[in-house]
Design a protein around this motif. Sequence first.
Motif, PDB file in Angstrom:
ATOM      1  N   LYS A 137       0.671  -1.177  -0.350  1.00  0.00           N
ATOM      2  CA  LYS A 137       0.006   0.192   0.039  1.00  0.00           C
ATOM      3  C   LYS A 137       0.955   1.561  -0.058  1.00  0.00           C
ATOM      4  O   LYS A 137       1.970   1.177   0.287  1.00  0.00           O
ATOM      5  CB  LYS A 137      -0.565  -0.113   0.972  1.00  0.00           C
ATOM      6  CG  LYS A 137      -1.935  -0.778   1.139  1.00  0.00           C
ATOM      7  CD  LYS A 137      -3.338  -1.008   0.398  1.00  0.00           C
ATOM      8  CE  LYS A 137      -4.305  -2.156   0.366  1.00  0.00           C
ATOM      9  NZ  LYS A 137      -5.107  -2.255  -0.756  1.00  0.00           N
ATOM     10  N   PHE A 138       0.307   2.332  -0.761  1.00  0.00           N
ATOM     11  CA  PHE A 138       0.686   3.786  -0.440  1.00  0.00           C
ATOM     12  C   PHE A 138       2.352   3.285  -1.145  1.00  0.00           C
ATOM     13  O   PHE A 138       2.044   3.658  -2.511  1.00  0.00           O
ATOM     14  CB  PHE A 138       0.490   4.101   1.146  1.00  0.00           C
ATOM     15  CG  PHE A 138       0.425   4.012   1.594  1.00  0.00           C
ATOM     16  CD1 PHE A 138      -0.430   3.170   2.694  1.00  0.00           C
ATOM     17  CD2 PHE A 138      -1.434   4.974   1.230  1.00  0.00           C
ATOM     18  CE1 PHE A 138      -1.604   2.907   3.297  1.00  0.00           C
ATOM     19  CE2 PHE A 138      -2.346   4.526   1.850  1.00  0.00           C
ATOM     20  CZ  PHE A 138      -2.701   3.606   3.074  1.00  0.00           C
ATOM     21  N   SER A 139       3.822   3.960  -0.863  1.00  0.00           N
ATOM     22  CA  SER A 139       4.264   4.021  -1.263  1.00  0.00           C
ATOM     23  C   SER A 139       5.401   3.071  -0.695  1.00  0.00           C
ATOM     24  O   SER A 139       5.044   2.190   0.007  1.00  0.00           O
ATOM     25  CB  SER A 139       5.054   5.161  -1.470  1.00  0.00           C
ATOM     26  OG  SER A 139       6.293   5.494   0.439  1.00  0.00           O
ATOM     27  N   GLY A 140       7.099   3.064  -1.874  1.00  0.00           N
ATOM     28  CA  GLY A 140       7.910   1.721  -1.181  1.00  0.00           C
ATOM     29  C   GLY A 140       7.885   0.671  -1.982  1.00  0.00           C
ATOM     30  O   GLY A 140       7.835   0.740  -3.300  1.00  0.00           O
ATOM     31  N   SER A 141       9.191  -0.445  -2.127  1.00  0.00           N
ATOM     32  CA  SER A 141       9.633  -1.060  -2.938  1.00  0.00           C
ATOM     33  C   SER A 141       9.257  -2.458  -3.001  1.00  0.00           C
ATOM     34  O   SER A 141       8.709  -2.775  -1.684  1.00  0.00           O
ATOM     35  CB  SER A 141      10.768  -1.053  -3.335  1.00  0.00           C
ATOM     36  OG  SER A 141      11.092  -1.379  -2.191  1.00  0.00           O
ATOM     37  N   SER A 142       8.807  -3.568  -4.051  1.00  0.00           N
ATOM     38  CA  SER A 142       8.297  -4.842  -3.940  1.00  0.00           C
ATOM     39  C   SER A 142       9.463  -5.412  -2.756  1.00  0.00           C
ATOM     40  O   SER A 142      10.683  -5.556  -2.571  1.00  0.00           O
ATOM     41  CB  SER A 142       8.539  -5.625  -4.602  1.00  0.00           C
ATOM     42  OG  SER A 142       7.395  -5.015  -6.345  1.00  0.00           O
ATOM     43  N   ASN A 143       8.944  -6.421  -1.943  1.00  0.00           N
ATOM     44  CA  ASN A 143      10.257  -7.354  -1.286  1.00  0.00           C
ATOM     45  C   ASN A 143       9.331  -8.310  -0.061  1.00  0.00           C
ATOM     46  O   ASN A 143       8.414  -9.807  -1.300  1.00  0.00           O
ATOM     47  CB  ASN A 143      10.398  -6.499   0.298  1.00  0.00           C
ATOM     48  CG  ASN A 143      11.268  -6.778   0.558  1.00  0.00           C
ATOM     49  OD1 ASN A 143      11.698  -8.144   1.738  1.00  0.00           O
ATOM     50  ND2 ASN A 143      13.010  -5.896   0.220  1.00  0.00           N
ATOM     51  N   SER A 144       9.020  -8.602   1.069  1.00  0.00           N
ATOM     52  CA  SER A 144       8.752 -10.276   1.346  1.00  0.00           C
ATOM     53  C   SER A 144       8.332 -10.052   2.792  1.00  0.00           C
ATOM     54  O   SER A 144       9.193 -10.031   3.212  1.00  0.00           O
ATOM     55  CB  SER A 144       9.520 -11.576   0.885  1.00  0.00           C
ATOM     56  OG  SER A 144       9.542 -11.633  -0.573  1.00  0.00           O
ATOM     57  N   LEU A 145       7.226 -10.754   2.812  1.00  0.00           N
ATOM     58  CA  LEU A 145       6.789 -10.873   4.489  1.00  0.00           C
ATOM     59  C   LEU A 145       7.598 -12.546   5.134  1.00  0.00           C
ATOM     60  O   LEU A 145       7.548 -13.594   3.966  1.00  0.00           O
ATOM     61  CB  LEU A 145       5.541 -11.341   4.763  1.00  0.00           C
ATOM     62  CG  LEU A 145       4.460  -9.864   3.786  1.00  0.00           C
ATOM     63  CD1 LEU A 145       2.776 -10.255   4.209  1.00  0.00           C
ATOM     64  CD2 LEU A 145       4.789  -8.880   5.295  1.00  0.00           C
TER      65      LEU A 145
END
Length: 597
Positions: free
Chosen positions: A447-455
Motif C-alpha cells: 500500500k501507498f509507497s515503497g518497493s516490492s519485497n517479502s514477508l
Amino acid sequence: MKRTLFSLLMSFAFINAFAQIPAGYYDGTAGLTGSTLKTKLKQIITNGHVDNGYGGLWGAYQTTDRDNIAQSGYENDNTILDIYSENPNGTDPYTYNYPTGQCGNYSGEGDCYNREHIVPQSLFNEAPPMVSDIHFIRPTDGKVNGIRSNYPFGKVGTASYTSQNGSKLGNSVSPGYSGTVFEPIDAFKGDVARMILYFVTRYESQLSGFTTGNMLGGSAFPGLQTWELNQLLAWHAADPVSATEIKRNDKSYTYQGNRNPYIDHPEYVNQIWGTPIVDTQAPTAPTNLAASNPTSNTISLSWTASTDNIGVAAYDIYKDGTFYAAVTGTTATVSGLNPSTTYNFYVIAKDAAGNTSTASNTASGTTLAGGQPGGSCGTEDFSNIPANSSGYSIRTWTGNNISWTATDARTDQTVNGKAITIQNGYLTNTTTATGGIQSLTATTQLKFSGSSNSLNVEINGTLVGTIPYSSTIGTFTINNINVSGNVVIKITNPVSGNRVAIDDLSWTCYSTLGTAENSGNKEGFTVYPNPVKNNELFVKGENLNTISKAQIFDFSGKLIQIIENPFKNSNKINLKGLTKGNYILATDSFSTKFVVE
C-alpha cells in the motif's frame, strides 16, 4: 592378557602410583561440597586450558589413547585404545594402528576410526573450545560412532544394534527415561561417566545455552537431567578409575593443560552430587481426561495433573491401547488420524525414577468427516478486525475461534474485502491452531509507497518461508511446511516503512500421508537405497546444503526424528536404528516415502 580380578583390586593403588597431579593443583577444594566444590573445580580446570584445535586431536591420540600400559589388563600392543571395539575378555575384533586408519569413509566396523564426542557436538553447536576438548573426545570406530549418533548414554533394554565388542543401541531402561540410548560395555561405563561429569563441570556456566540432548541440564548445578545423573553416578561407582584412565589424564594434561578432577579424585563425585535418590513411589493417576475439538485428522486431549512425592516427569498418551507420545504438560493434540473414525485414549503419568501411575479414565473422540487429511485446517478473512482506523497500533480480534494480534497495524485498507495492514510489526495467532500445518496461503498488496519485497513466515518460532508482496494484488503459497500438532503462525514485515496489507489467510492441515504423495522425484530429489540398508539413507538432488531441517515420521503420523541442517556435510542421513517398517522423510524442499528392512 586381559583385565583380571587382581588388576581391578589394585586400581586404587595405581591411582597413587601413576597419577602425576601437579603440586597444589587442587588447592582451595578442602572442605567444599555440592555446587560450591563443582564451581571451584570449574575454575581450576579452566585455568591453563589450551585449545589446540579440532585437528590437533589426531596427533594427541598418539600419546593419550594407546594400548601400551602393561597394568591395564588389555593387550599392551600399542594400538589405538577404542572403547567401542576393545574386548576386555578376549581377542579384539579389530584394531587400529596409529597414525593410519583415520576416517574417511566407512561401511562397516573396522574400516576406520574417528573423533567421538561423548557429549555430542551438536548440543553446543560445534563451538570452541568444547569441540576440541580432549577430555571427552575419544578415538572410536567410525561405524559404531555413527550408530551412537547423538543419543544419550543409558541402559539398553532391547538392542537394535550391538557392536562387535558388545556396545549397544536401543530403548532405554534407565529409570526416568524411555527414549533411545547408547550403552558402552561395562569396562568403560565409569570412563564415560567421568568424561560427562568433567564436561558439565568445565562448561557449567555455559550449560544454559546448550541443547540438552535429553542428557544435559539447563543450569550449572546439577548440570545433568536427573535420570542421566543417576545412571552416571551408578556407572562411576560400579567401574572405578583404571590405570588407563590415569595415564590418559596425565597425557591429556601435557597436551591441553588441564585435568579431569574425577579421575584424580573419584571421591569428588559423591561430595558434589551425593548418591542417587531412590524413589519407589508412583504418581497418582491422571483424572478427568477429555477429548475435544476434533478435525478430520486431529483430536485434542486435556486432563487433570497427577501428583507425586518428588515430581511428575511426563505423561504417556495411548491411542487405542498403543503408545502414541510422551508430553510434559496436561494437554496434547493427537494428529495423523483418519476422518470419521472413533478413537479411545488414556494417559499414564511417570516420574523421573521411572515409576508409572495407573491409567487415567478412557476418553473417546470421533474425527470429523471433512476432506481427506491435509485438507483445509484454518482460515482468516479479517472480517472481524477492529473498526476502520488509519493509525498504527496493536490490533486484536477473534475469527473462526482463533484469536489474533497485529502490531503496528492499521485497519482501513482493503484487498478482497477487509484486510490488516502491517507497517513495522507482525501478525500472529494468540490461541494455537490445531491439526498442524502442511501449506500456507495468503493474499498481499503493498500500500501507498515503497518497493516490492517479502514477508517472513514463522511456524512455532521457526522460519519456514516468505510471502512476496508488490503494488499488485497477489496470492502466494508456501508448501511443505509439514509441522504437526499445535501451530502458532507469525507473519512479519521486515522492511521498515513498507505498509503491507494481508488478506485471505488460510492453511491446510498437516498429514504425513498427504505429503508422502508429493514424491521428491517430481522435484528432482531421490532417496536411495530404498529399501534402506544399514540404517543409512542417501539423498540426491540440487542445493541439498540449503535444506534447514529434515523430519522422519512413521505412517501413524508420529514424529520419530528431527535432523537440523541434515546435509551440511554430506548427503547421508543416519536413521539411528529405526525398526523395520514404512516411513516418511519430510524436508523444507521435498517429502517422500522410504522403507526400512
